[in-house]
Design a protein around this motif. Structure first.
Motif, PDB file in Angstrom:
ATOM      1  N   ILE A  84      16.393  60.160  54.021  1.00  0.00           N
ATOM      2  CA  ILE A  84      17.176  61.009  53.103  1.00  0.00           C
ATOM      3  C   ILE A  84      16.809  62.485  53.257  1.00  0.00           C
ATOM      4  N   PRO A  85      15.504  62.847  53.265  1.00  0.00           N
ATOM      5  CA  PRO A  85      15.177  64.265  53.460  1.00  0.00           C
ATOM      6  C   PRO A  85      15.702  64.821  54.779  1.00  0.00           C
ATOM      7  N   ARG A  86      15.625  64.013  55.863  1.00  0.00           N
ATOM      8  CA  ARG A  86      16.045  64.501  57.179  1.00  0.00           C
ATOM      9  C   ARG A  86      17.565  64.670  57.258  1.00  0.00           C
ATOM     10  N   ARG A  87      18.311  63.716  56.711  1.00  0.00           N
ATOM     11  CA  ARG A  87      19.770  63.771  56.846  1.00  0.00           C
ATOM     12  C   ARG A  87      20.444  64.652  55.793  1.00  0.00           C
TER      13      ARG A  87
ATOM     14  N   GLY B 297      18.579  66.639  53.321  1.00  0.00           N
ATOM     15  CA  GLY B 297      17.809  67.818  52.926  1.00  0.00           C
ATOM     16  C   GLY B 297      17.208  67.767  51.540  1.00  0.00           C
ATOM     17  N   PHE B 298      17.168  66.592  50.901  1.00  0.00           N
ATOM     18  CA  PHE B 298      16.612  66.498  49.559  1.00  0.00           C
ATOM     19  C   PHE B 298      15.091  66.388  49.598  1.00  0.00           C
ATOM     20  N   ASP B 299      14.426  66.964  48.582  1.00  0.00           N
ATOM     21  CA  ASP B 299      12.970  66.867  48.463  1.00  0.00           C
ATOM     22  C   ASP B 299      12.602  65.446  48.044  1.00  0.00           C
ATOM     23  N   PRO B 300      11.657  64.803  48.736  1.00  0.00           N
ATOM     24  CA  PRO B 300      11.366  63.395  48.451  1.00  0.00           C
ATOM     25  C   PRO B 300      10.757  63.145  47.069  1.00  0.00           C
ATOM     26  N   VAL B 301      10.083  64.159  46.496  1.00  0.00           N
ATOM     27  CA  VAL B 301       9.460  63.969  45.177  1.00  0.00           C
ATOM     28  C   VAL B 301      10.357  64.493  44.054  1.00  0.00           C
ATOM     29  N   ASP B 302      10.808  65.723  44.170  1.00  0.00           N
ATOM     30  CA  ASP B 302      11.563  66.348  43.074  1.00  0.00           C
ATOM     31  C   ASP B 302      13.007  65.859  42.978  1.00  0.00           C
ATOM     32  N   ASP B 303      13.622  65.528  44.111  1.00  0.00           N
ATOM     33  CA  ASP B 303      15.058  65.214  44.111  1.00  0.00           C
ATOM     34  C   ASP B 303      15.375  63.731  44.131  1.00  0.00           C
ATOM     35  N   ILE B 304      14.483  62.927  44.710  1.00  0.00           N
ATOM     36  CA  ILE B 304      14.778  61.501  44.879  1.00  0.00           C
ATOM     37  C   ILE B 304      14.061  60.699  43.803  1.00  0.00           C
ATOM     38  N   GLN B 305      14.820  59.861  43.091  1.00  0.00           N
ATOM     39  CA  GLN B 305      14.220  58.982  42.089  1.00  0.00           C
ATOM     40  C   GLN B 305      14.519  57.531  42.428  1.00  0.00           C
ATOM     41  N   VAL B 306      13.464  56.743  42.596  1.00  0.00           N
ATOM     42  CA  VAL B 306      13.625  55.302  42.791  1.00  0.00           C
ATOM     43  C   VAL B 306      13.702  54.662  41.412  1.00  0.00           C
ATOM     44  N   LEU B 307      14.760  53.891  41.176  1.00  0.00           N
ATOM     45  CA  LEU B 307      14.935  53.147  39.931  1.00  0.00           C
ATOM     46  C   LEU B 307      14.852  51.664  40.248  1.00  0.00           C
ATOM     47  N   THR B 308      14.261  50.886  39.347  1.00  0.00           N
ATOM     48  CA  THR B 308      14.128  49.458  39.606  1.00  0.00           C
ATOM     49  C   THR B 308      14.312  48.680  38.309  1.00  0.00           C
ATOM     50  N   PRO B 309      14.901  47.479  38.385  1.00  0.00           N
ATOM     51  CA  PRO B 309      15.092  46.692  37.163  1.00  0.00           C
ATOM     52  C   PRO B 309      13.786  46.181  36.553  1.00  0.00           C
ATOM     53  N   MET B 310      12.734  46.069  37.390  1.00  0.00           N
ATOM     54  CA  MET B 310      11.525  45.378  36.935  1.00  0.00           C
ATOM     55  C   MET B 310      10.287  46.266  37.045  1.00  0.00           C
ATOM     56  N   HIS B 311       9.242  45.861  36.319  1.00  0.00           N
ATOM     57  CA  HIS B 311       7.946  46.533  36.430  1.00  0.00           C
ATOM     58  C   HIS B 311       7.052  45.816  37.439  1.00  0.00           C
ATOM     59  N   ARG B 312       7.174  44.487  37.507  1.00  0.00           N
ATOM     60  CA  ARG B 312       6.270  43.701  38.349  1.00  0.00           C
ATOM     61  C   ARG B 312       6.955  43.292  39.644  1.00  0.00           C
ATOM     62  N   GLY B 313       6.150  42.738  40.545  1.00  0.00           N
ATOM     63  CA  GLY B 313       6.687  42.274  41.813  1.00  0.00           C
ATOM     64  C   GLY B 313       6.575  43.329  42.895  1.00  0.00           C
ATOM     65  N   LEU B 314       6.904  42.908  44.117  1.00  0.00           N
ATOM     66  CA  LEU B 314       6.748  43.775  45.281  1.00  0.00           C
ATOM     67  C   LEU B 314       7.605  45.032  45.174  1.00  0.00           C
TER      68      LEU B 314
ATOM     69  N   VAL C 218      23.341  53.336  38.521  1.00  0.00           N
ATOM     70  CA  VAL C 218      24.256  54.031  39.434  1.00  0.00           C
ATOM     71  C   VAL C 218      24.665  55.391  38.863  1.00  0.00           C
ATOM     72  N   THR C 219      24.935  55.440  37.566  1.00  0.00           N
ATOM     73  CA  THR C 219      25.420  56.697  36.963  1.00  0.00           C
ATOM     74  C   THR C 219      24.325  57.734  36.772  1.00  0.00           C
ATOM     75  N   ARG C 220      23.087  57.398  37.108  1.00  0.00           N
ATOM     76  CA  ARG C 220      22.008  58.405  37.046  1.00  0.00           C
ATOM     77  C   ARG C 220      22.049  59.322  38.279  1.00  0.00           C
ATOM     78  N   GLY C 221      22.726  58.897  39.352  1.00  0.00           N
ATOM     79  CA  GLY C 221      22.750  59.671  40.598  1.00  0.00           C
ATOM     80  C   GLY C 221      23.869  60.689  40.609  1.00  0.00           C
ATOM     81  N   ARG C 222      23.541  61.930  40.938  1.00  0.00           N
ATOM     82  CA  ARG C 222      24.546  63.001  40.944  1.00  0.00           C
ATOM     83  C   ARG C 222      25.167  63.202  42.327  1.00  0.00           C
ATOM     84  N   ASN C 223      24.358  63.221  43.380  1.00  0.00           N
ATOM     85  CA  ASN C 223      24.850  63.534  44.722  1.00  0.00           C
ATOM     86  C   ASN C 223      24.820  62.355  45.684  1.00  0.00           C
ATOM     87  N   LEU C 224      23.905  61.411  45.421  1.00  0.00           N
ATOM     88  CA  LEU C 224      23.732  60.316  46.378  1.00  0.00           C
ATOM     89  C   LEU C 224      23.114  59.121  45.670  1.00  0.00           C
ATOM     90  N   VAL C 225      23.703  57.931  45.873  1.00  0.00           N
ATOM     91  CA  VAL C 225      23.144  56.688  45.339  1.00  0.00           C
ATOM     92  C   VAL C 225      23.081  55.675  46.471  1.00  0.00           C
TER      93      VAL C 225
END
Length: 723
Positions: free
Chosen positions: A542-545, A547-564, A686-693
């Motif tokens: 994502i940063p290479r293609r 240009g988004f900052d990996p920490v400030d711009d990209i947010q990983v969201l997940t349904p769960m707290h546990r697991g891989l 899905v609706t949390r993403g402004r530019n890319l999901v």
């Protein structure tokens, strides 16, 4: 066979805050290499001398270790040990540099000087009156804390909580714990009923003691509130309490009666039946939630009944004027929303992304401002308030700041007697408002004011208890404008179009080769493969293609707290990839480093930081035992003892993302998440993403989630109270 061993702690390799289990490396006289010791230790510090009884064991992977059966920690006697001890972060005001200067000045008498003649520290470069006062307090506190630690450890509690207990109760810590250890679960964040119960049983409290039954019921009701329930039915509550406490129904019935007599809980008839008729038809509330729910209903009725403070506005003229002013043509539903805002005392505007909610809010603001109205705008979170201010051009505050919480008094300053100074209040992201916050908000809204709630009712309900926006809409007591049309510009976004398909129960369409697409699905089945591709996406692709900052711009969201691919493991992997290195603060199994992305997980009114706020660690100061976190440019100081209020936030749960918007969202969707996969969760993510999901997982899991529109029922009575 038990043997004795004595050595000086060189470093702590691992420490579990839940049970105090520690792996440490010790320098032992007569041994060239450091010795590994394992066992439950009360807050060990480098430099301290451990006198132990235990046995030598052979670990299959790590080799020879000394397993501690009993121990005693003493202060070091050598200059080397004293330097390490003082510089370990044990005492606020003393870091490695100051520790070295103290020992260079006083040698082996350094600890005696601190204990008996602390003013002599003024002879050390860099130590003035202020630092001496800090060191004196920290030294005295440490002695008290160690006593508390040893007492608690002897009764089966982890050492990690001792500093928090001491911070809250001070020199009353041991008497309070002896008298009623269940107070810990109510008074101190991070100590739950299970921990308090373990201490109590070790102190001699019996399983069927009345105080245990009462504390257990309150614990279960609070745990159910964490799941979103404002009340819980009487009979199922009894069963849940029996599972937790392993006591008879009679003991619990008596405890419920005492709690009601003490006004800690409220028991209310459901279906208008008398309480004595059927326990199945009773609702059990923690008193604060009963006060809040009834308060919301009563205050909304007052708002609806009292006339406006503003003179009447002609809706036709207002619509004509505002469309010329904004150089736009409002759609039919948008016009209805503006007319409703002009005519009504309370109203709701709800709709998905791209349906024009912001345009309506802008139009309403312009009309009321031109009419001379005193306007206020707000949102539940800092990020939502900031976004509202950016899109409207009007200043917006978080609801907590609007209501001016006073930490000294433990309450909001704005209320019935001291209402908000406004004629119109517009609240965005209203689906996030829980029962408690809505109660306090409505207490502060002037009876003559107009209240406009804006939000997306199809998102997940609030993190806190209740389903306030949904209940208000379902009650039919206030006008509701539902926006469904996606406007032209929004239709160009595959994220927006896809989100609306999800909301209708349809699979979104993905066009990875289409120019300008912003919505992708990467098919991976194994959790290991999903984890691997998420790491590559965030750190490289994502940063290479894009240009988004990996920490400030990209947010990983997940349904769960546990697991891989749960939030816990994703954070460990992403921290290692994005912020490598060992320097930081070890908190149980987590390490926090300068540059880390972190999230607050409880409301802290003293710091004015709230559940879900995300920041970056700016710096760590070991000698002061503090770290500084920047939240939207505002720097906030945390003591090490407060670190259980934050978690790493490279990956967060979808629930915690509510009210926020991120340039990029990456979300795993796997069948392993089936217990949590539901339509409104996927829609919210899905609706949390402004530019890319980017979704990663299987189409089967995505389809399962979208088909599942049976959201978990929350026990609330607001809808019925309003209806």
């Amino acid at each position: 066979m038990l043997v004795e061993l004595q050595g000086q702690i060189e470093r702590i390799t691992y420490s579990n805050e839940e049970n105090g289990f520690t792996i440490a490396r010790l320098k032992v006289r007569g041994r060239q290499d450091l010795v590994t010791v394992v066992g439950n230790l009360a807050a060990p510090m480098p430099g301290g001398v451990l006198k132990m009884t235990g046995e030598w064991i052979q670990h299959p992977k790590y080799g020879e270790q000394f397993k501690i059966a009993a121990y005693h920690i003493t202060v070091p006697a050598t200059t080397y040990g004293i330097k390490k001890y003082l510089g370990s972060g044990l005492i606020k005001g003393v870091g490695p540099v100051i520790a070295e200067r103290i020992v260079d000045t006083f040698g082996e008498k350094s600890l005696d000087i601190i204990e008996e003649n602390i003013e002599d520290l003024a002879r050390v470069e860099g130590i003035g009156k202020k630092r001496i006062a800090m060191i004196r307090k920290a030294w005295e506190d440490q002695k008290e804390i160690r006593q508390v630690m040893l007492f608690l450890q002897s009764h089966g509690v982890s050492a990690a909580y001792a500093a928090k207990i001491f911070k809250f109760y001070g020199d009353r810590s041991i008497p309070v714990v002896r008298e009623n250890p269940y107070r810990l679960a109510m008074d101190i964040f991070g100590i739950g009923f299970i921990t308090a119960d373990s201490i109590a049983l070790n102190l001699g409290f019996t399983k069927d003691s009345p105080v245990r039954a009462e504390a257990g019921i309150v614990y279960v009701l609070n745990r159910l509130a964490d799941e979103g329930h404002v009340y819980y039915p009487y009979a199922p509550l009894i069963e849940k309490c029996r599972e937790v406490l392993s006591v008879s129904r009679e003991i619990l019935v008596d405890a419920l009666a005492r709690l009601e007599a003490d006004k800690q809980i409220r028991i209310e008839a459901l279906n208008e039946l008398p309480i004595a008729c059927e326990t199945d038809n009773q609702a059990v509330y923690l008193s604060k939630f009963h006060v809040c729910e009834t308060g919301i209903a009563n205050r909304l009725r007052i708002l609806l009944a009292v006339p406006k403070s503003l003179p009447a506005i002609d809706p036709d003229k207002a619509l004509s004027w505002v469309q010329k002013r904004l150089a736009i043509r409002l759609a039919e539903a948008q016009e209805r929303a503006v007319r409703c805002a002009v005519d009504s005392k309370v109203m709701v505007i709800t709709g998905g992304p791209g349906t024009g909610k912001t345009t309506i809010v802008n139009a309403i603001l312009k009309i009321f401002t031109a009419a001379g109205a005193r306007m206020l705008t707000g949102a539940p979170t800092g990020r939502a308030a900031k976004r509202m201010a950016e899109t409207t051009g009007y200043p917006a505050k978080t609801l907590h700041r609007l209501l001016k919480f006073s930490p000294a008094r433990g309450e909001f300053e704005m209320n019935f007697e001291n209402p908000l100074d406004c004629d119109v209040l517009i609240v965005d992201e209203a689906s996030m408002i829980d029962t408690v916050l809505m109660h306090h908000l409505l207490k502060a809204v002037p009876a003559t004011a107009t209240l406009i709630l804006v939000g997306d009712v199809n998102q997940l309900p609030s993190v806190g208890p209740g389903n306030v926006l949904g209940d208000i809409i379902a009650s039919g007591t206030v006008p509701v404008i539902v926006l469904e049309e996606i406007f032209r510009q929004a239709r160009e976004s595959d994220i927006v179009v896809g989100a609306h398909r999800i909301n209708r129960g349809e699979l979104p369409r993905f066009n990875p080769t289409a120019p300008g697409t912003d919505f992708y699905f990467i098919r991976k089945e194994a959790p290991e493969a999903v984890l691997d591709i998420i790491l590559k996406l965030v750190t490289e692709r994502i940063p290479r293609r894009f240009g988004f900052d990996p920490v400030d711009d990209i947010q990983v969201l997940t349904p769960m707290h546990r697991g891989l691919v749960g939030a816990g493991n994703l954070n460990i992997a992403l921290q290692e990839a994005l912020n490598p290195g060992e320097a930081g603060v070890l908190r149980g199994q987590r390490i926090y480093k300068a540059g880390d992305k972190v999230m607050q997980i409880r409301n802290n009114y003293d710091k004015e930081i709230f559940n879900g706020d995300i920041g970056r660690i700016v710096r760590i100061t070991p000698e002061d035992q503090t770290l500084v976190i920047a939240f939207d440019g505002r720097e906030v100081v945390y003591d090490y003892a407060d670190l259980d209020e934050i978690v790493l936030a490279y990956a967060i749960s979808v629930h915690k993302s509510q009210g926020s918007e991120y340039p990029v969202v990456v979300m795993p969707v796997l069948v392993q998440h089936y217990m949590l996969l539901q339509r409104n969760l996927i829609y919210t993510g899905v609706t949390r993403g402004r530019n890319l999901v980017i979704l990663v997982g299987t189409k089967k899991a995505l389809a399962m989630g979208i088909r599942n529109d049976k959201t978990r029922r929350r026990h609330t009575r607001l809808r019925h109270r309003l209806g």
